[in-house]
Design a protein around this motif. Structure first.
Motif, PDB file in Angstrom:
ATOM      1  N   UNK A 188       2.691  13.216 -34.329  1.00 61.95           N
ATOM      2  CA  UNK A 188       1.400  13.292 -33.655  1.00 61.95           C
ATOM      3  C   UNK A 188       0.823  11.884 -33.435  1.00 61.95           C
ATOM      4  N   UNK A 189       0.757  11.139 -34.531  1.00 65.44           N
ATOM      5  CA  UNK A 189       0.278   9.769 -34.407  1.00 65.44           C
ATOM      6  C   UNK A 189       1.415   8.806 -34.702  1.00 65.44           C
ATOM      7  N   UNK A 190       2.465   8.935 -33.920  1.00 67.06           N
ATOM      8  CA  UNK A 190       3.616   8.055 -34.085  1.00 67.06           C
ATOM      9  C   UNK A 190       3.299   6.728 -33.407  1.00 67.06           C
ATOM     10  N   UNK A 191       4.276   5.848 -33.440  1.00 68.24           N
ATOM     11  CA  UNK A 191       4.105   4.531 -32.820  1.00 68.24           C
ATOM     12  C   UNK A 191       3.727   4.666 -31.345  1.00 68.24           C
ATOM     13  N   UNK A 192       4.179   5.760 -30.715  1.00 66.41           N
ATOM     14  CA  UNK A 192       3.944   5.867 -29.279  1.00 66.41           C
ATOM     15  C   UNK A 192       2.563   6.427 -28.936  1.00 66.41           C
ATOM     16  N   UNK A 193       1.753   6.686 -29.956  1.00 67.20           N
ATOM     17  CA  UNK A 193       0.382   7.129 -29.648  1.00 67.20           C
ATOM     18  C   UNK A 193      -0.411   6.018 -28.956  1.00 67.20           C
ATOM     19  N   UNK A 194      -0.169   4.783 -29.405  1.00 67.34           N
ATOM     20  CA  UNK A 194      -0.916   3.647 -28.845  1.00 67.34           C
ATOM     21  C   UNK A 194       0.052   2.573 -28.360  1.00 67.34           C
ATOM     22  N   UNK A 195      -0.080   2.205 -27.096  1.00 64.19           N
ATOM     23  CA  UNK A 195       0.723   1.109 -26.565  1.00 64.19           C
ATOM     24  C   UNK A 195      -0.216   0.048 -26.021  1.00 64.19           C
ATOM     25  N   UNK A 196      -0.122  -1.163 -26.557  1.00 62.45           N
ATOM     26  CA  UNK A 196      -0.921  -2.267 -26.017  1.00 62.45           C
ATOM     27  C   UNK A 196      -0.007  -3.146 -25.171  1.00 62.45           C
ATOM     28  N   UNK A 197      -0.347  -3.241 -23.887  1.00 64.47           N
ATOM     29  CA  UNK A 197       0.384  -4.165 -23.020  1.00 64.47           C
ATOM     30  C   UNK A 197      -0.314  -5.520 -23.055  1.00 64.47           C
ATOM     31  N   UNK A 198       0.426  -6.564 -23.310  1.00 60.18           N
ATOM     32  CA  UNK A 198      -0.150  -7.908 -23.221  1.00 60.18           C
ATOM     33  C   UNK A 198       0.634  -8.648 -22.152  1.00 60.18           C
ATOM     34  N   UNK A 199      -0.045  -8.996 -21.057  1.00 60.22           N
ATOM     35  CA  UNK A 199       0.658  -9.690 -19.986  1.00 60.22           C
ATOM     36  C   UNK A 199       0.118 -11.109 -19.867  1.00 60.22           C
ATOM     37  N   UNK A 200       1.053 -12.013 -19.876  1.00 58.41           N
ATOM     38  CA  UNK A 200       0.761 -13.441 -19.804  1.00 58.41           C
ATOM     39  C   UNK A 200       0.217 -13.786 -18.417  1.00 58.41           C
ATOM     40  N   UNK A 201      -0.926 -14.461 -18.360  1.00 56.75           N
ATOM     41  CA  UNK A 201      -1.582 -14.797 -17.085  1.00 56.75           C
ATOM     42  C   UNK A 201      -1.709 -16.320 -16.961  1.00 56.75           C
ATOM     43  N   UNK A 202      -0.858 -17.031 -17.676  1.00 51.86           N
ATOM     44  CA  UNK A 202      -0.947 -18.489 -17.682  1.00 51.86           C
ATOM     45  C   UNK A 202      -0.351 -19.054 -16.387  1.00 51.86           C
ATOM     46  N   UNK A 203      -0.661 -20.310 -16.052  1.00 56.92           N
ATOM     47  CA  UNK A 203      -0.239 -20.889 -14.772  1.00 56.92           C
ATOM     48  C   UNK A 203       1.252 -20.734 -14.481  1.00 56.92           C
ATOM     49  N   UNK A 204       2.128 -20.871 -15.500  1.00 49.79           N
ATOM     50  CA  UNK A 204       3.564 -20.801 -15.209  1.00 49.79           C
ATOM     51  C   UNK A 204       3.985 -19.433 -14.702  1.00 49.79           C
ATOM     52  N   UNK A 205       3.174 -18.382 -14.923  1.00 50.24           N
ATOM     53  CA  UNK A 205       3.528 -17.045 -14.431  1.00 50.24           C
ATOM     54  C   UNK A 205       3.352 -16.946 -12.905  1.00 50.24           C
ATOM     55  N   UNK A 206       2.713 -17.969 -12.315  1.00 51.95           N
ATOM     56  CA  UNK A 206       2.542 -17.967 -10.854  1.00 51.95           C
ATOM     57  C   UNK A 206       3.821 -18.401 -10.151  1.00 51.95           C
ATOM     58  N   UNK A 207       4.770 -18.884 -10.930  1.00 50.18           N
ATOM     59  CA  UNK A 207       6.044 -19.342 -10.385  1.00 50.18           C
ATOM     60  C   UNK A 207       6.782 -18.195  -9.676  1.00 50.18           C
ATOM     61  N   UNK A 208       7.538 -18.543  -8.645  1.00 47.29           N
ATOM     62  CA  UNK A 208       8.276 -17.514  -7.905  1.00 47.29           C
ATOM     63  C   UNK A 208       9.443 -16.976  -8.738  1.00 47.29           C
ATOM     64  N   UNK A 209       9.734 -15.710  -8.542  1.00 42.82           N
ATOM     65  CA  UNK A 209      10.877 -15.129  -9.252  1.00 42.82           C
ATOM     66  C   UNK A 209      12.178 -15.456  -8.538  1.00 42.82           C
ATOM     67  N   UNK A 210      12.048 -16.015  -7.351  1.00 38.27           N
ATOM     68  CA  UNK A 210      13.185 -16.468  -6.525  1.00 38.27           C
ATOM     69  C   UNK A 210      14.109 -15.336  -6.079  1.00 38.27           C
ATOM     70  N   UNK A 211      13.521 -14.180  -5.871  1.00 35.75           N
ATOM     71  CA  UNK A 211      14.270 -13.119  -5.191  1.00 35.75           C
ATOM     72  C   UNK A 211      13.553 -12.922  -3.870  1.00 35.75           C
ATOM     73  N   UNK A 212      14.273 -13.098  -2.750  1.00 36.64           N
ATOM     74  CA  UNK A 212      13.596 -13.065  -1.461  1.00 36.64           C
ATOM     75  C   UNK A 212      13.615 -11.658  -0.877  1.00 36.64           C
TER      76      UNK A 212
END
Lengths: 483, 663
Positions: free
Chosen positions: B1-25
């Protein structure tokens, strides 16, 4: 659950049992006595159980086979607990259980849900004196703890074998009697197979729930509305006649002794609520919701086995307040006549079911996913296709444009907004002379708005905001003085 | 009922280097090329690492919310120089639309922001704090459990999408999470709104652009402490990241994949041709339980998918028959989410199902035998994969209901009870709907059933009034909880109408089953009818004063002194049979269905003594004692005792005669 009875017929079972001053019995005789008792009990009180009898020593012989295969079983092993020696003996098999190769696996645990009952024609002390008890316990453990070992108490005699089998009967083969109730209409019933206790959430609520013996109907629902719900188990609901003394007369099934037949004929002729309910459920194509306990429900319906035979069947839902999402909370189901407006419509053309969830699922709301390049390309193409058909497709054009805009803003994909703006500008320059003048206005307006959004300026990049068509002289909106 | 999957926290990095292109066109200008010569195609676009992270995490959430609309909660956190918490654990915040709106407000990372003050650490600390916060579900469970509230566990998972510098950097992030948990748990111990974290799974996903070497190595799950485990996935951005998160969502939420094969679809270009398509769906893995248990998983046609990491079970589309409403024996129903939600085959399938059609699915077997194992069906805009029972049933070949108790009776009021069931159909009420007496809707439903069945003869030959169209208006109204003055008037009109019928000597549908000759005389018939009507109304007389008025109306209208005289005479002749009647009366009362009807019994209790002797008038010796005899008591109440006895006797003794005769 169907039952397989395994009878140990090895030589040790013929050991005599010493009882002073009485007829001499072998352990085998005691075993047969106990098994006869079990089978007689089933024949009278647990009639629909399927049973099979297998005799074994070092070989085995199927004496009474099942006529079909099942996914669950109860296994009753009748033995004196003498395990034998050498290869093939239980002792040896258990010792080497880990060394077996895949195609010769030890039969336990069974590949289906099962209970293993071991009936020892021996007393506990005798078994504990050797390692027999340990080995038998190991069998139960191998079966995931599902099952139990019974031993005889006191001297080995008919009486104690009876008491041992009596315990097994109470544990595994006692019939489930209940009263089916619909307001003041009632019927005594046997529920078969008997409903087993259910544990839903072991961590928070580890107490197993049992079906109460008062089965109370709370109301009725159309089969189309209940819509093939998932169920834990299915059970026949058989009306039974209860005489004044409270003894069960029987389920009225055929093949009885003569004495019983007359009683059953009487029972057959007095009206029974189950039969009425079954008939109407069948004719109307409905089910009755029945309460099985606190926060636990099931349904009653007519189940046709063949063209001629049909029966009243009960299925159990998962325990809990909301077992079926499309019905909502069970405690919130009330009489339709209490509603301000008939939820079924005056001509039965409507239904309050299924309940619509608050949020639509992704597949029902035209979500935008660009994980595959083709997803993104399709969305851009849709916009361009509509751009070529302006102004007829103005509404669709802006709808698709805004869908793309929203997704691009959420994904932080401003580069795409710029690209699409350029595409639209180019589209504008490629318009044929015959094009409607409004097309050019809309294309350049849309391109400009996308560019503004791609700047991230909060004035133009608000998520909930949409790009609206430009009002022009040609768009017929009455804004003659705009441009 | 209250297993690990009850709560999921997503943390996404928003720092300048994340603006870099993934280089898939991605080419968005492809189809226009052919049309216009001389036009230079636009340059292809490419997503940033941030865009890749966002769309894959949104896809993770989309699948999660499709399959688990409740109980599995996501808290979405974005981290740069500060923390942006985009939603809460509240159920109402759990949808992708809200998250997309919040993400749009955050926008892509600013490449010109000072990298020194930006870090994903802020987000990880916030995630730990958030995991300590109690969810609505945890709160509700704790409140209901009271003394065993400590059984409610607090576990959770942190999925961190970032671009790490090195393995050392990763270690630093892990240490930080561990320390924060220890700190926060101390704080949480003293708070009602917080719970210490018992178990936390940290899933670090390092995202790097195509064509670069990764600086971070993959690492399997490892226990860092009793509370914290951590795993590291080093993934190239773009489709690799997408398939990684698809695998993760399946692992995290016990999902499995089913591919529906052989779906016939009309071709877009050629409407008269059709081709077969496949659609892959995700759902809880229990939908494959039967295959797993029977070891059939491979036989069931499971194949590796392109990801090479997960398997899918193939089930074959069976063209649906006409819209027959059938109750299938279904052992489970699991919500689905299409893997490729807006591909044409997927949306064709989902729209078909959303329009109300169901599809049976066949399990391909080596032997060639056809086994229908699943069914796809939508309920309220949600699509479910139903698991159908395909093993042999233990309930095969049971005796038919006609062979059991009551099975030989042929004149059940099947149609009337059908009507009764329609009147007692259920409907959902809003959660707050509790009536003045504090009853929930389901309790009201039960009490309605109780009222409607106070007097409900099961067979046609047991009743007269329910076989009469003229009684319907009254019979429908009297069972109601409240009556209006207009309702009372309708009931009174019904009674007057009956009086009129009696005056005209209209025939009544009295059962003649088992009786000799023509059955009772006309005036006798009316007496039986009035008695039964009184029984019905008496059963409801306690409901309200207006119900009482209906009874009064009947009592006032039905008295017929001249006829009583006549009956009195006949009654005397049969006085000698009275004893027998009395015995039988008691006997039958015990067995009859009325025994269980406590309410009715209560109504009758007062009159029981005088009553028993006249209790059985048998329409048929085979049928059990009908209730409609009881009303006679009502008559007696109004009459002087001697008279009433005389009045009651004729038909009662007739019944006895019949019965004896038969036996």
């Amino acid at each position: 659950m169907p039952t397989v009875v395994l009878l140990d017929s090895s030589l040790s079972m013929t050991r005599p049992v010493s009882v002073e001053g009485s007829e001499e019995f072998q352990r085998k005789n005691l075993a047969v006595h106990g098994m006869t008792m079990l089978f007689e009990h089933m024949a009278t009180n647990y009639r629909l159980e399927f049973t099979s009898l297998v005799a074994f020593s070092s070989l085995w012989e199927l004496l009474v086979p099942f006529s079909r295969d099942y996914n669950t079983l109860q296994v009753v092993l009748v033995t004196d607990g003498a395990l034998g020696i050498g290869r093939g003996s239980l002792r040896h098999s258990l010792q080497t259980v880990k060394q077996r190769v895949d195609d010769k696996k030890f039969p336990l645990p069974f590949p289906f849900p099962s209970k293993l009952y071991v009936m020892c024609i021996a007393n506990a002390e005798e078994l504990q004196a050797t390692d027999s008890m340990d080995n038998l316990e190991q069998l139960i453990n191998l079966n995931g703890g599902e099952g139990q070992i019974y031993t005889m108490e006191g001297p080995l005699c008919l009486k104690s074998v009876q008491s041992m089998f009596g315990k097994l009967i109470d544990q595994a083969y006692s019939p489930f009697h209940a009263v089916l109730r619909c307001g003041n209409l009632t019927s005594d019933v046997q529920v078969f197979p008997r409903p087993e206790p259910v544990t839903i959430d072991e961590e928070v609520d580890p107490i197993p729930k049992t079906v109460q013996t008062d089965l109370e109907i709370v109301g009725f629902i159309e089969i189309g509305d209940i819509s093939s719900p998932p169920v834990l188990s299915r059970h026949l609901v058989l009306p039974i006649a209860v005489s004044k003394e409270g003894d069960e007369i029987g389920t009225g099934a055929t093949d009885d002794t003569e004495e019983e037949t007359s009683t059953n004929q009487m029972a057959g002729k007095s009206p029974n609520f189950c039969v009425l309910l079954h008939g109407s459920l069948k004719v109307e194509g409905m089910v009755a919701l029945v309460q099985l306990g606190p926060d636990w429900f099931g349904m009653l319906y007519s189940q046709a086995d063949s063209k001629k035979k049909s029966n009243l069947m009960m299925s159990l839902f998962d325990p809990g307040s909301e077992p079926l999402p499309w019905l909502g909370r069970m405690s919130q189901l009330g009489p339709a006549s209490d509603a301000a407006e008939n939820p079924y419509g005056e001509d039965d053309s409507k239904s309050p079911f299924p309940i619509q969830p608050k949020h639509k699922r992704s597949y029902a709301q035209n979500v935008t996913v660009w994980i595959k390049a083709s997803g993104l390309q399709t969305d851009v193409q849709k916009i361009l296709r509509n751009a070529k058909k302006l102004p007829e497709k103005t509404q669709t054009f802006y709808k698709e444009l805004n869908r793309l805009r929203k997704a691009a803003l959420a994904f932080g994909f401003w580069e795409l907004l710029k690209s699409v703006a350029e595409l639209l500008e180019r589209e504008c320059t490629l318009l044929p002379d015959s094009a409607h003048p409004d097309a050019a206005f809309q294309l350049s307006h849309a391109a400009q708005q996308l560019k503004l959004a791609s700047s991230g300026d909060s004035k133009y990049a608000a998520f909930e905001q949409n790009i609206t068509p430009m009002l022009t002289d040609f768009s017929g909106g009455g804004g003659a003085d705009r441009i | 009922m209250f297993s690990v999957s009850h709560k999921t926290a997503f943390v996404v990095d928003h720092c300048p280097y994340m603006a870099e292109s993934c280089r898939q066109l991605i080419e968005c200008d492809m189809l226009t090329k052919s049309r216009s010569q001389g036009v230079i195609p636009l340059a292809p676009v490419s997503k940033s690492l941030w865009t890749c992270a966002i769309e894959c995490s949104m896809e993770y959430c989309r699948i999660l919310f499709d399959v688990y609309p409740t109980w599995k909660l996501v808290n979405y956190i974005v981290s740069d120089s500060e923390v942006h918490i985009l939603n809460s654990w509240k159920q109402e915040d759990q949808n992708t639309h809200e998250l997309m709106a919040a993400l749009a407000a955050v926008g892509p990372p600013n490449p010109r922001q000072d990298p020194e003050c930006c870090s994903v650490l802020h987000g990880l600390v916030a995630a730990v704090e958030s995991l300590c916060k109690i969810t609505e579900y945890q709160h509700e469970s704790r409140t209901t459990l009271m003394d065993t509230a400590d059984r409610v566990a607090n576990r959770g998972r942190i999925i961190c999408l970032t671009n790490a510098k090195s393995d050392t950097h990763v270690r630093m992030l892990e240490d930080c999470v561990l320390e924060t948990i220890q700190e926060q748990n101390k704080r949480a111990a003293g708070s009602d709104r917080l719970m210490p974290i018992q178990q936390c799974e940290l899933v670090l996903v390092h995202i790097y652009p195509q064509g670069e070497e990764t600086l971070v190595s993959d690492r399997q799950k490892k226990e860092l402490s009793s509370m914290l485990s951590s795993e590291v996935h080093s993934v190239r951005a773009g489709r690799y990241l997408a398939s990684k998160l698809n695998v993760l969502v399946q692992q995290h939420f016990d999902l499995a994949s089913t591919t529906i094969t052989n779906i016939p679809m009309k071709e877009e270009q050629h409407a008269n041709t059709s081709a077969n398509y496949d659609v892959e769906l995700l759902h809880h893995r229990d939908a494959h339980m039967e295959f797993i248990k029977s070891g059939d998983l491979h036989m069931a046609g499971s194949t590796s998918r392109d990801s090479g990491l997960k398997e899918t079970v193939t089930l074959k589309w069976c063209t649906p028959r006409t819209n027959s409403v059938e109750l299938h024996y279904c052992t489970g129903a699991y919500r689905i989410s299409p893997v490729d939600v807006n591909s044409r085959p997927s949306s064709c399938l989902t729209n078909f199902l959303l329009n109300g059609r169901s599809v049976l699915l066949e399990q391909p077997r080596k032997s060639g035998s056809k086994v229908i194992s699943h069914m796809l069906s939508s309920h309220g805009g949600e699509i479910f994969l139903h698991v159908l029972n395909s093993t042999r049933s233990t309930l095969e070949d049971p005796p038919s209901i006609s062979e059991g108790c009551g099975g030989r009776v042929t004149d059940y009021r099947i149609t009337d009870f059908g009507e009764f069931m329609r009147e007692n159909r259920l409907t959902p009420f809003p959660d707050s709907m509790i009536d003045a007496a504090g009853r929930t809707p389901v309790e009201r439903a039960k009490s309605q059933l109780e009222r409607y069945t106070r007097y409900w003869p099961m067979i046609i030959s047991q009743t007269t009034i329910f076989n009469m169209q003229a009684v319907v208006p009254l019979a429908n109204l009297i069972v109601k909880d409240t009556l209006t003055d207009e309702d009372v008037l309708t009931c009174q009109k019904t009674v007057y109408n009956l009086v009129d019928m009696e005056r005209k000597s209209d025939p009544l549908p009295i059962s003649t089953v088992g009786s000799r000759g023509k059955g009772p005389k006309r005036d006798e018939q009316y007496r039986i009818m009035w008695n039964e009507l009184e029984t019905l109304v008496k059963a409801h007389v306690g409901t309200s004063e207006r119900h009482q008025r209906v009874l009064e109306c009947i009592s006032a209208c039905r008295s017929k002194p001249p006829e009583e005289e006549e009956r009195k005479k006949r009654g005397r002749k049969r006085e000698d049979k009275e004893d027998k009647t009395e015995k039988n009366g008691k006997d039958t009362e015990e067995k009859g269905w009325t025994t269980d009807s406590e309410r009715l019994k209560g109504v009758m209790e007062r009159e029981k003594d005088e009553q028993s002797e006249c209790e059985i008038i048998k329409d048929s010796p085979d049928s059990p004692e009908p209730l409609n005899k009881k009303p006679r008591l009502a008559t007696e109440e109004q009459q002087p005792p001697e008279k009433s006895k005389g009045l009651a006797l004729p038909s009662a003794s007739e019944g006895v005669v019949e019965r004896n005769h038969h036996i």
